[in-house]
Scaffold this motif. Structure first.
Motif, PDB file in Angstrom:
ATOM      1  N   SER A   9       0.908  -1.092   0.029  1.00  0.00           N
ATOM      2  CA  SER A   9       0.226   0.022  -0.142  1.00  0.00           C
ATOM      3  C   SER A   9       0.944   1.455   0.365  1.00  0.00           C
ATOM      4  O   SER A   9       1.698   1.431   0.678  1.00  0.00           O
ATOM      5  CB  SER A   9      -0.891  -0.005   1.397  1.00  0.00           C
ATOM      6  N   VAL A  10       0.670   2.218  -0.542  1.00  0.00           N
ATOM      7  CA  VAL A  10       1.528   3.156  -0.903  1.00  0.00           C
ATOM      8  C   VAL A  10       0.268   4.497  -0.743  1.00  0.00           C
ATOM      9  O   VAL A  10      -0.648   4.482  -1.322  1.00  0.00           O
ATOM     10  CB  VAL A  10       1.845   3.656  -2.359  1.00  0.00           C
ATOM     11  N   THR A  11       0.332   5.864  -0.109  1.00  0.00           N
ATOM     12  CA  THR A  11      -0.186   6.006  -0.165  1.00  0.00           C
ATOM     13  C   THR A  11       0.620   8.004  -0.447  1.00  0.00           C
ATOM     14  O   THR A  11       1.037   8.200  -0.380  1.00  0.00           O
ATOM     15  CB  THR A  11      -0.504   7.146   1.519  1.00  0.00           C
ATOM     16  N   LEU A  37      -4.817   8.222  -3.274  1.00  0.00           N
ATOM     17  CA  LEU A  37      -4.963   9.873  -2.610  1.00  0.00           C
ATOM     18  C   LEU A  37      -5.102  10.171  -1.069  1.00  0.00           C
ATOM     19  O   LEU A  37      -6.596   9.513  -0.936  1.00  0.00           O
ATOM     20  CB  LEU A  37      -5.755  10.150  -3.838  1.00  0.00           C
ATOM     21  N   ARG A  38      -4.890  10.251  -0.934  1.00  0.00           N
ATOM     22  CA  ARG A  38      -5.563  11.103   0.209  1.00  0.00           C
ATOM     23  C   ARG A  38      -4.742  12.754   0.816  1.00  0.00           C
ATOM     24  O   ARG A  38      -3.237  13.238   0.039  1.00  0.00           O
ATOM     25  CB  ARG A  38      -5.039  10.286   1.991  1.00  0.00           C
ATOM     26  N   ASP A  39      -5.536  13.263   1.161  1.00  0.00           N
ATOM     27  CA  ASP A  39      -5.105  15.014   0.902  1.00  0.00           C
ATOM     28  C   ASP A  39      -5.045  15.407   2.206  1.00  0.00           C
ATOM     29  O   ASP A  39      -5.526  14.385   3.449  1.00  0.00           O
ATOM     30  CB  ASP A  39      -6.468  15.853   1.305  1.00  0.00           C
ATOM     31  N   ALA A  40      -3.807  15.914   3.005  1.00  0.00           N
ATOM     32  CA  ALA A  40      -2.895  16.408   4.153  1.00  0.00           C
ATOM     33  C   ALA A  40      -3.307  16.767   4.779  1.00  0.00           C
ATOM     34  O   ALA A  40      -3.540  16.443   5.691  1.00  0.00           O
ATOM     35  CB  ALA A  40      -1.071  16.557   3.629  1.00  0.00           C
ATOM     36  N   THR A  41      -4.839  17.514   4.700  1.00  0.00           N
ATOM     37  CA  THR A  41      -5.495  18.511   5.584  1.00  0.00           C
ATOM     38  C   THR A  41      -6.329  17.075   6.611  1.00  0.00           C
ATOM     39  O   THR A  41      -6.691  17.861   7.252  1.00  0.00           O
ATOM     40  CB  THR A  41      -6.335  19.542   5.030  1.00  0.00           C
ATOM     41  N   THR A  56       2.168   3.517   5.996  1.00  0.00           N
ATOM     42  CA  THR A  56       3.790   2.197   5.756  1.00  0.00           C
ATOM     43  C   THR A  56       5.038   3.515   4.791  1.00  0.00           C
ATOM     44  O   THR A  56       5.895   3.560   4.528  1.00  0.00           O
ATOM     45  CB  THR A  56       3.557   0.969   5.768  1.00  0.00           C
ATOM     46  N   LEU A  57       4.495   3.784   3.753  1.00  0.00           N
ATOM     47  CA  LEU A  57       5.029   3.679   2.110  1.00  0.00           C
ATOM     48  C   LEU A  57       3.652   5.715   1.798  1.00  0.00           C
ATOM     49  O   LEU A  57       3.322   5.085   1.589  1.00  0.00           O
ATOM     50  CB  LEU A  57       4.751   3.320   1.217  1.00  0.00           C
ATOM     51  N   VAL A  58       5.104   6.673   1.843  1.00  0.00           N
ATOM     52  CA  VAL A  58       3.958   8.225   1.471  1.00  0.00           C
ATOM     53  C   VAL A  58       4.778   8.342   0.758  1.00  0.00           C
ATOM     54  O   VAL A  58       6.471   8.920   0.494  1.00  0.00           O
ATOM     55  CB  VAL A  58       4.270   8.871   2.766  1.00  0.00           C
ATOM     56  N   ALA A  77       8.099   9.699  11.991  1.00  0.00           N
ATOM     57  CA  ALA A  77       8.700   8.981  13.833  1.00  0.00           C
ATOM     58  C   ALA A  77       7.353   8.179  14.233  1.00  0.00           C
ATOM     59  O   ALA A  77       7.895   6.644  15.083  1.00  0.00           O
ATOM     60  CB  ALA A  77       8.046  10.416  14.189  1.00  0.00           C
ATOM     61  N   ASN A  78       5.780   7.377  13.166  1.00  0.00           N
ATOM     62  CA  ASN A  78       5.449   6.310  13.278  1.00  0.00           C
ATOM     63  C   ASN A  78       5.495   5.594  12.649  1.00  0.00           C
ATOM     64  O   ASN A  78       5.161   4.622  11.633  1.00  0.00           O
ATOM     65  CB  ASN A  78       4.139   7.874  12.626  1.00  0.00           C
ATOM     66  N   GLY A  79       7.215   5.993  11.392  1.00  0.00           N
ATOM     67  CA  GLY A  79       6.906   4.614  11.427  1.00  0.00           C
ATOM     68  C   GLY A  79       7.276   4.407   9.746  1.00  0.00           C
ATOM     69  O   GLY A  79       7.792   2.902   8.995  1.00  0.00           O
ATOM     70  N   ALA A  80       6.706   5.588   9.045  1.00  0.00           N
ATOM     71  CA  ALA A  80       5.894   5.831   7.868  1.00  0.00           C
ATOM     72  C   ALA A  80       7.616   5.781   7.200  1.00  0.00           C
ATOM     73  O   ALA A  80       8.547   6.463   7.227  1.00  0.00           O
ATOM     74  CB  ALA A  80       5.515   6.564   7.628  1.00  0.00           C
ATOM     75  N   THR A  81       7.525   5.234   5.466  1.00  0.00           N
ATOM     76  CA  THR A  81       9.177   5.692   4.718  1.00  0.00           C
ATOM     77  C   THR A  81       8.387   7.072   3.884  1.00  0.00           C
ATOM     78  O   THR A  81       7.204   6.487   2.739  1.00  0.00           O
ATOM     79  CB  THR A  81       9.376   4.867   3.972  1.00  0.00           C
ATOM     80  N   VAL A  82       8.673   8.000   3.719  1.00  0.00           N
ATOM     81  CA  VAL A  82       8.258   8.989   3.151  1.00  0.00           C
ATOM     82  C   VAL A  82       9.193   9.610   1.870  1.00  0.00           C
ATOM     83  O   VAL A  82      10.417   9.316   2.301  1.00  0.00           O
ATOM     84  CB  VAL A  82       8.239  10.526   4.346  1.00  0.00           C
ATOM     85  N   VAL A  83       8.665  10.064   1.036  1.00  0.00           N
ATOM     86  CA  VAL A  83       9.427  10.330  -0.316  1.00  0.00           C
ATOM     87  C   VAL A  83       8.653  11.769  -0.384  1.00  0.00           C
ATOM     88  O   VAL A  83       7.426  11.651  -1.030  1.00  0.00           O
ATOM     89  CB  VAL A  83       9.591   9.398  -0.928  1.00  0.00           C
ATOM     90  N   ASN A  84       9.159  12.715  -0.340  1.00  0.00           N
ATOM     91  CA  ASN A  84      10.369  13.179   0.398  1.00  0.00           C
ATOM     92  C   ASN A  84      10.619  13.328   1.491  1.00  0.00           C
ATOM     93  O   ASN A  84       9.724  13.636   2.215  1.00  0.00           O
ATOM     94  CB  ASN A  84      10.642  14.647  -0.118  1.00  0.00           C
TER      95      ASN A  84
END
Length: 134
Positions: A9-11, A37-41, A56-58, A77-84
């Motif tokens: 799953s990719v967000t 797709l997810r809106d950060a707001t 887990t992957l953003v 900090a909550n364990g996600a891999t974030v790009v960027n």
């Protein structure tokens, strides 16, 4: 022997579905990954989270701002891999720091003058000429 593959799953953080997000979702689907797709707001996180249940992957597709770097740091900090990652988002949100990094790296950049007042900005515009980004 049968090999099973699990769907990853990719967000995708983006304010709305654009052409690029549709292409990304299709590309992830071709690789057995589900992109949503997810809106950060719509997101909120406690600073201390004993039970992380977020993505887990953003892949952050929104404009780089200080808020975006904060969100990236909280997701990580909550364990996600974030790009960027947060440091990249922080650099991109500071246009002057980004421009300085590009200049130091020898990347051609447009003429840039930093002004700190109305009169100095008008004088800088006279030097740079139009079109100009203020």
């Amino acid at each position: 022997m049968t090999m099973t593959t699990s769907t990853k799953s990719v967000t995708l953080l983006a304010p709305r579905m654009r052409v690029e997000e549709r292409l990304l979702i299709a590309a992830f689907a071709e690789r057995n990954s589900e992109a949503q797709l997810r809106d950060a707001t719509t997101m909120a996180f406690p600073l201390v989270n004993d039970n992380p249940s977020g993505p887990t992957l953003v892949l952050d597709r929104e404009v780089a701002t200080a808020d975006r770097s904060t969100l990236a740091a909280l997701l990580a900090a909550n364990g996600a891999t974030v790009v960027n990652r947060a440091a990249t988002a922080r650099l991109l949100s500071d246009r002057l720091a980004l421009l300085r990094h590009l200049i130091i790296a020898g990347v051609p950049t447009p003429t840039t003058i930093v002004a700190f007042g109305e009169q100095s900005a008008v004088e800088a515009l006279a030097q740079v000429r139009y079109p100009a980004l203020i």
